[in-house]
Motif scaffolding. Structure first.
Motif, mmCIF file in Angstrom:
data_model
loop_
_atom_site.group_PDB
_atom_site.id
_atom_site.type_symbol
_atom_site.label_atom_id
_atom_site.label_comp_id
_atom_site.label_asym_id
_atom_site.label_seq_id
_atom_site.Cartn_x
_atom_site.Cartn_y
_atom_site.Cartn_z
ATOM 1 N N VAL A 62 0.842 -1.204 0.000
ATOM 2 C CA VAL A 62 0.000 0.000 0.000
ATOM 3 C C VAL A 62 0.876 1.253 0.000
ATOM 4 O O VAL A 62 0.589 2.240 -0.688
ATOM 5 N N VAL A 63 1.951 1.212 0.775
ATOM 6 C CA VAL A 63 2.906 2.331 0.781
ATOM 7 C C VAL A 63 3.405 2.607 -0.631
ATOM 8 O O VAL A 63 3.415 3.755 -1.102
ATOM 9 N N GLU A 64 3.825 1.540 -1.322
ATOM 10 C CA GLU A 64 4.341 1.688 -2.682
ATOM 11 C C GLU A 64 3.301 2.316 -3.609
ATOM 12 O O GLU A 64 3.605 3.230 -4.389
ATOM 13 N N SER A 73 8.813 11.769 -7.288
ATOM 14 C CA SER A 73 10.067 11.659 -8.038
ATOM 15 C C SER A 73 11.075 12.639 -7.452
ATOM 16 O O SER A 73 10.791 13.326 -6.450
ATOM 17 N N ASN A 74 12.252 12.714 -8.080
ATOM 18 C CA ASN A 74 13.287 13.614 -7.555
ATOM 19 C C ASN A 74 12.795 15.049 -7.608
ATOM 20 O O ASN A 74 12.120 15.467 -8.544
ATOM 21 N N GLY A 75 13.137 15.781 -6.587
ATOM 22 C CA GLY A 75 12.682 17.166 -6.473
ATOM 23 C C GLY A 75 11.462 17.319 -5.590
ATOM 24 O O GLY A 75 11.135 18.439 -5.172
ATOM 25 N N ASP A 76 10.764 16.229 -5.286
ATOM 26 C CA ASP A 76 9.551 16.319 -4.462
ATOM 27 C C ASP A 76 9.889 16.379 -2.975
ATOM 28 O O ASP A 76 10.859 15.768 -2.503
ATOM 29 N N VAL A 77 9.063 17.115 -2.269
ATOM 30 C CA VAL A 77 9.127 17.162 -0.807
ATOM 31 C C VAL A 77 7.847 16.527 -0.290
ATOM 32 O O VAL A 77 6.750 17.047 -0.517
ATOM 33 N N VAL A 78 7.991 15.407 0.391
ATOM 34 C CA VAL A 78 6.838 14.613 0.838
ATOM 35 C C VAL A 78 6.610 14.816 2.325
ATOM 36 O O VAL A 78 7.542 14.676 3.133
ATOM 37 N N PHE A 79 5.379 15.141 2.688
ATOM 38 C CA PHE A 79 4.973 15.204 4.092
ATOM 39 C C PHE A 79 4.021 14.040 4.355
ATOM 40 O O PHE A 79 3.014 13.887 3.655
ATOM 41 N N ALA A 92 9.833 6.897 0.360
ATOM 42 C CA ALA A 92 9.761 7.992 -0.617
ATOM 43 C C ALA A 92 11.144 8.418 -1.088
ATOM 44 O O ALA A 92 11.354 8.681 -2.280
ATOM 45 N N VAL A 93 12.100 8.501 -0.175
ATOM 46 C CA VAL A 93 13.450 8.931 -0.571
ATOM 47 C C VAL A 93 14.301 7.751 -1.031
ATOM 48 O O VAL A 93 15.169 7.893 -1.898
ATOM 49 N N GLN A 94 14.049 6.574 -0.458
ATOM 50 C CA GLN A 94 14.873 5.406 -0.758
ATOM 51 C C GLN A 94 14.570 4.802 -2.128
ATOM 52 O O GLN A 94 15.484 4.436 -2.870
ATOM 53 N N LYS A 95 13.278 4.725 -2.477
ATOM 54 C CA LYS A 95 12.883 4.048 -3.714
ATOM 55 C C LYS A 95 12.345 4.984 -4.789
ATOM 56 O O LYS A 95 12.292 4.613 -5.966
ATOM 57 N N TYR A 96 11.923 6.195 -4.391
ATOM 58 C CA TYR A 96 11.304 7.091 -5.360
ATOM 59 C C TYR A 96 12.076 8.399 -5.519
ATOM 60 O O TYR A 96 11.581 9.334 -6.144
ATOM 61 N N ALA A 97 13.252 8.452 -4.911
ATOM 62 C CA ALA A 97 14.192 9.565 -5.116
ATOM 63 C C ALA A 97 13.646 10.929 -4.715
ATOM 64 O O ALA A 97 14.033 11.955 -5.286
ATOM 65 N N ALA A 98 12.713 10.942 -3.759
ATOM 66 C CA ALA A 98 12.218 12.238 -3.279
ATOM 67 C C ALA A 98 13.385 13.061 -2.741
ATOM 68 O O ALA A 98 14.335 12.527 -2.152
ATOM 69 N N LYS A 99 13.327 14.345 -2.965
ATOM 70 C CA LYS A 99 14.378 15.235 -2.487
ATOM 71 C C LYS A 99 14.454 15.220 -0.966
ATOM 72 O O LYS A 99 15.555 15.198 -0.379
ATOM 73 N N ARG A 100 13.272 15.214 -0.334
ATOM 74 C CA ARG A 100 13.210 15.256 1.122
ATOM 75 C C ARG A 100 11.857 14.710 1.560
ATOM 76 O O ARG A 100 10.870 14.808 0.822
ATOM 77 N N ALA A 101 11.816 14.120 2.742
ATOM 78 C CA ALA A 101 10.547 13.626 3.284
ATOM 79 C C ALA A 101 10.484 13.934 4.773
ATOM 80 O O ALA A 101 11.477 13.767 5.492
ATOM 81 N N ILE A 102 9.321 14.391 5.204
ATOM 82 C CA ILE A 102 9.111 14.770 6.602
ATOM 83 C C ILE A 102 7.935 13.980 7.150
ATOM 84 O O ILE A 102 6.843 13.993 6.566
ATOM 85 N N GLY A 103 8.163 13.293 8.235
ATOM 86 C CA GLY A 103 7.084 12.577 8.915
ATOM 87 C C GLY A 103 6.630 13.350 10.130
ATOM 88 O O GLY A 103 7.457 13.796 10.934
ATOM 89 N N ILE A 104 5.326 13.514 10.256
ATOM 90 C CA ILE A 104 4.739 14.226 11.403
ATOM 91 C C ILE A 104 4.029 13.196 12.274
ATOM 92 O O ILE A 104 3.088 12.531 11.828
ATOM 93 N N GLU A 105 4.480 13.076 13.509
ATOM 94 C CA GLU A 105 3.932 12.062 14.411
ATOM 95 C C GLU A 105 3.892 12.620 15.832
ATOM 96 O O GLU A 105 4.873 13.206 16.300
ATOM 97 N N ILE A 106 2.767 12.422 16.507
ATOM 98 C CA ILE A 106 2.611 12.988 17.844
ATOM 99 C C ILE A 106 3.145 12.069 18.938
ATOM 100 O O ILE A 106 3.438 12.506 20.047
ATOM 101 N N ASN A 107 3.300 10.777 18.623
ATOM 102 C CA ASN A 107 3.758 9.803 19.612
ATOM 103 C C ASN A 107 5.283 9.793 19.674
ATOM 104 O O ASN A 107 5.943 9.434 18.699
ATOM 105 N N PRO A 108 5.881 10.169 20.810
ATOM 106 C CA PRO A 108 7.349 10.263 20.876
ATOM 107 C C PRO A 108 8.057 8.919 20.672
ATOM 108 O O PRO A 108 9.153 8.876 20.119
#
Length: 217
Positions: A62-64, A73-79, A92-108
């Protein structure tokens, strides 16, 4: 006389016992009713926040497909909003070459786990995990947003997406739609566990209809 007296005592005792047993039944029923009432949640409307969303890992298949639907693709910033163990930003960065990816999570604890997973995957330089409430996160740098939340949370989040995301930004949701903001694509994904999952994809428009700026359906 002695035998007759004993019979009378036995008869009276039996009657008292029968009354006692009969008297217990309503009390047991009342106790059961009280137990059922206590276990039933009150019929009140609860406003959903990110903290109300349980962590349910998204299958890798499902992630894929989510990232493919978003055309990452490259150049994308994924949240990734509600990023759990970090699998979507990492992929996103490992297989799809995203420029940067940020995960937002409230659970420490999940944030800590995500950072460890990113380190193991060798992508810590391009993946960041923030312990935040997603409703307080600045999304303006994103051009791809992924989420797996709840229906009420999606609707509450919708005005924020329109306010902060640039036109052309792709949004993909696992399992839940956005009310009367109709998706451009809807796909079914069958995972290796045998279950089928629904995905929805939208693009932020140049002009947002007024009826979609509200969190109501």
């Amino acid at each position: 006389m002695h035998i007759r007296h004993i019979k009378r005592l036995v008869f009276v005792s039996a009657g008292i016992l029968a009354l006692s047993v009969a008297g217990c039944k309503p009390n047991a029923q009342a106790q059961n009713q009280n137990t059922e009432q206590a276990s039933s949640p009150p019929a009140v409307e609860v406003k959903k926040t990110q903290a109300d969303v349980p962590f349910v890992p998204t299958p890798n298949e499902v992630v894929e497909q989510m990232l493919k639907m978003a055309n990452v693709s490259n150049g994308d910033v994924v949240f990734d909003l509600g990023s759990g163990d970090g699998r979507i930003p990492i992929t996103a960065v490992q297989k799809y070459a995203a420029k940067r990816a940020i995960g937002i999570e409230i659970n420490p604890d999940l944030v800590k786990q995500s950072r460890e997973n990113a380190k193991k995957a060798g992508v810590s330089d391009r993946v960041e995990f923030l312990q935040q409430d997603l409703f307080k996160t600045d999304l303006r740098d994103a051009n791809v947003v992924t989420l797996y939340l709840l229906p009420d949370v999606n609707l509450k989040l919708r005005p924020k997406l329109f306010e902060e995301l640039k036109p052309g930004t792709r949004v993909v949701s696992h399992a839940f739609n956005m009310g009367d903001w109709k998706p451009e694509r809807e796909e079914q994904v069958k995972a290796n566990n045998g279950r089928t999952y629904t995905l929805y994809q939208w693009t932020i428009p140049e002009n947002v209809p007024n009826n979609l700026r509200s969190s109501q359906k």
